[in-house]
Scaffold this motif. Structure first.
Motif, PDB file in Angstrom:
ATOM      1  N   LEU A  53      23.312  -6.587  24.900  1.00 41.59           N
ATOM      2  CA  LEU A  53      23.736  -5.840  26.088  1.00 41.59           C
ATOM      3  C   LEU A  53      22.599  -5.005  26.679  1.00 41.59           C
ATOM      4  O   LEU A  53      21.697  -4.575  25.957  1.00 41.59           O
ATOM      5  N   PRO A 105      31.681  -2.851  25.595  1.00 41.53           N
ATOM      6  CA  PRO A 105      32.366  -4.135  25.827  1.00 41.53           C
ATOM      7  C   PRO A 105      32.048  -5.138  24.706  1.00 41.53           C
ATOM      8  O   PRO A 105      30.954  -5.126  24.161  1.00 41.53           O
ATOM      9  N   LEU A 106      33.035  -5.974  24.390  1.00 41.49           N
ATOM     10  CA  LEU A 106      32.839  -6.901  23.268  1.00 41.49           C
ATOM     11  C   LEU A 106      32.392  -8.284  23.708  1.00 41.49           C
ATOM     12  O   LEU A 106      32.307  -9.201  22.904  1.00 41.49           O
ATOM     13  N   ILE A 107      32.145  -8.433  25.013  1.00 40.80           N
ATOM     14  CA  ILE A 107      31.649  -9.720  25.488  1.00 40.80           C
ATOM     15  C   ILE A 107      30.121  -9.677  25.483  1.00 40.80           C
ATOM     16  O   ILE A 107      29.528  -8.791  26.096  1.00 40.80           O
ATOM     17  N   LYS A 124      25.427  -0.784  29.387  1.00 38.96           N
ATOM     18  CA  LYS A 124      26.667  -1.292  28.788  1.00 38.96           C
ATOM     19  C   LYS A 124      26.817  -0.838  27.352  1.00 38.96           C
ATOM     20  O   LYS A 124      27.912  -0.569  26.884  1.00 38.96           O
TER      21      LYS A 124
END
Lengths: 306, 296
Positions: free
Chosen positions: A36, A47-49, A40
């Motif tokens: 990331l 966020p886990l994406i 982020k």
């Protein structure tokens, strides 16, 4: 299993997967953070994406932490300790098992008792020793008035001080850690199980002790050596206290120690993506060794701790 | 114990053992002896004067509230770390031993944390438990209303280094419990199940007693690990803080001696640790002897 227990089997797998996820969680999470960008990774919650900054972060961590230098130091230290420990203790065990001499038992006990002297209980004096390995010889040198001998030879007055420092050197990182009670003990136990007939036959054929060692004992020990390579490589790579003590020059630091510089402090930018990228790089080599040599790793761990 | 058939050589055995002995004498015994001697002296940080003070350093240590606090912290830290990692290791190993499919894959997924350095494990968990960025810290706050802050709160900091140390050690315990579980005779389990014992009953009455030597061994090893090898976790994550709440005995030796340059006190603390580890080792060997008799 013995009887059919579908519900219990289902629960077994469920909890097993849960266990694997818990064990793997810190690294999965660190892996995501490493992909990331800064804005982020500092979001709460993160966020886990996975993002697309993986290579950028890796590169930043690599240059900022000077990982190319430090990883080389780590490789030198870990392989030096591995090779040193195994060869020193294998020769020692060979001497103890295959020869009969007066100080055999004393030598074995001396080596074995180092088990009770980890570096953690002798931090300062070991550091002093490494700062000048010849230090203990200085009083002897003075007592024998060797200074005047040297002056006489040189023809004029000179002061000779014995000095050999291991600080900030690869030798210093490796040498004090190559003595090993567990490795010596393991090889001794193994040599004792080698059939007597092999030694008899070798002697009858007129083989010298070293030929016997090279041609018979060494090939027989291959699995033991492989097992110890895994354990000792991980041990050497993950050393912390000793490298921390004797290296002050950043060019001589090992990678595990150097990671500290990447952790963001309270007032810094929270660049955890960089810190975790660095952590992932540094932890990779020992993990690869353990997973690639898993069979020997389990054997080595169970054998060497007995 | 020795071979009946041995080689004859006047010098070779000495040459072979020499490297090992040189290293042990130079870097183990000499420093240990120096430490022992130094612990009876009081010296100034610049090494100018050295006065023999008998047991003053020891008396000072054992009357120092900070040292006594450090003992308490170390005991709490070691016992909790050992308990957490052993119970998780045993649970996971029991489950993995029941599994019939993907055995190799399961083992692979569980052994790798062994290779992670304690300091790196500390960094990973610091990120998860960080008061402002950590996801676990956030879950604690949001889910349980628990105001988690390891940077300011000593108890939280101690919990954090325990988690980081225990996590890494789970795979070590897992490997040993797996080896122990595979050595449990299958016939015993089968006989018990024919007698109508449930899987839980079989675990409690057969597997667990047979695992007790492994359990004991791992307890000793985990406590030694928590005592000595977690230095990296503490140095990388809390540096003994906040307010000395994670200052374990080993970290204190390092701080007082290497940073604070209080030679005498640091040496005396080292000697105390030496006595401790000698005690543990002797205790362990006594136990192993017993185990051999038991099995024989």
């Amino acid at each position: 299993m013995v009887e059919k227990t579908p519900i219990l089997d289902f629960l077994t797998y469920l909890f097993l997967i849960l266990g694997i996820v818990i064990v793997g969680f810190p690294i999965i999470y660190a892996g995501i953070a490493a992909t990331l960008p800064l804005e982020k990774v500092s979001m709460v919650p993160m966020p886990l994406i996975p993002g697309d900054q993986f290579l950028v972060n890796m590169k930043t961590a690599w240059t900022r932490g000077d990982l190319s230098t430090q990883l080389i130091n780590s490789v030198i230290m870990a392989s030096g300790i591995t090779i040193g420990k195994i060869s020193v203790s294998m020769l020692g065990a060979f001497s103890i098992v295959y020869f009969d001499y007066r100080f055999r038992t004393i030598a074995f006990v001396t080596v074995f008792c180092t088990l009770m002297l980890p570096v953690e209980v002798r931090i300062l004096p070991t550091y002093e020793m490494a700062a000048n390995v010849f230090g203990p010889l200085q009083p002897l040198w003075d007592a024998l008035h060797l200074n005047s001998v040297v002056s006489w030879f040189a023809g004029n007055d000179i002061e000779v001080a014995l000095n050999w420092s291991l600080l900030d050197s690869h030798t210093g990182l490796i040498l004090p850690l190559v003595a090993s009670a567990t490795c010596t003990f393991l090889f001794r136990q193994f040599f004792l199980t080698v059939p007597e007939e092999l030694c008899e036959a070798a002697k009858m054929d007129g083989a010298s002790p070293m030929t016997f060692f090279r041609k018979i004992l060494f090939p027989l020990s291959k699995t033991n050596i492989a097992a110890l390579v895994v354990i000792e490589f991980v041990y050497g790579w993950n050393q912390y206290l000793w490298p921390l003590l004797i290296t002050t020059n950043p060019k001589m630091q090992t990678a595990v120690i150097g990671l500290q510089n990447l952790i963001p402090l309270a007032d810094d930018l929270p660049e955890w993506n960089i810190a975790l990228s660095g952590a992932l790089i540094v932890m990779l080599p020992p993990i690869v060794v353990v997973l690639a040599m898993q069979k020997w790793f389990v054997k080595g761990l169970v054998d060497s701790e007995k | 114990m020795q071979k009946r058939s041995v080689f004859k050589s006047k010098y070779l055995p000495y040459v072979l053992i020499l490297p090992q002995l040189l290293v042990t004498l130079t870097f183990f015994y000499w420093p240990a002896a120096q430490g022992l001697i130094q612990s009876f002296f009081l010296s100034d940080p610049f090494g100018q004067s050295n006065a023999f003070v008998w047991f003053d350093n020891y008396v000072a240590i054992f009357t120092d509230p900070l040292y006594l606090k450090s003992i308490g912290i170390t005991v709490a830290f070691s016992l909790t770390t050992a308990f957490v990692s052993i119970s998780l290791g045993l649970t996971i190993a029991t489950l993995a031993n029941r599994a019939t499919r993907c055995k190799a894959l399961i083992r692979t997924m569980l052994v790798w944390p062994y290779a992670v350095a304690p300091a790196i494990s500390g960094i990973l968990w610091l990120f998860l438990l960080h008061p402002s960025f950590g996801v676990v810290a956030l879950a604690l706050k949001k889910g349980f209303g628990f105001n988690w802050n390891p940077v300011l709160n000593g108890g939280d900091a101690l919990a954090m280094v325990i988690v980081a140390s225990a996590w890494k050690e789970i795979s070590y315990n897992f490997v040993f419990f797996m080896a122990g579980l595979q050595a449990v005779p299958h016939s015993l389990i089968e006989a018990a199940s024919m007698d109508g014992a449930s899987p839980f009953r079989r675990f409690r009455s057969i597997t667990l007693p047979l695992l007790s030597p492994t359990l004991f061994f791992l307890t000793v090893m985990n406590i030694i690990y928590a005592f000595f090898e977690t230095f990296g976790v503490i140095h990388a994550v809390t540096q003994g803080g906040p307010g000395g709440s994670t200052n374990t005995l080993v970290y204190k030796v390092y701080q007082d001696g290497f940073i604070g340059l209080d030679m005498g006190s640091s040496a005396a603390q080292s000697v105390i640790l030496m006595v401790l580890i000698v005690g543990v080792t002797v205790f362990q060997f006594k136990f192993i002897e017993k185990k051999v008799q038991y099995a024989g």
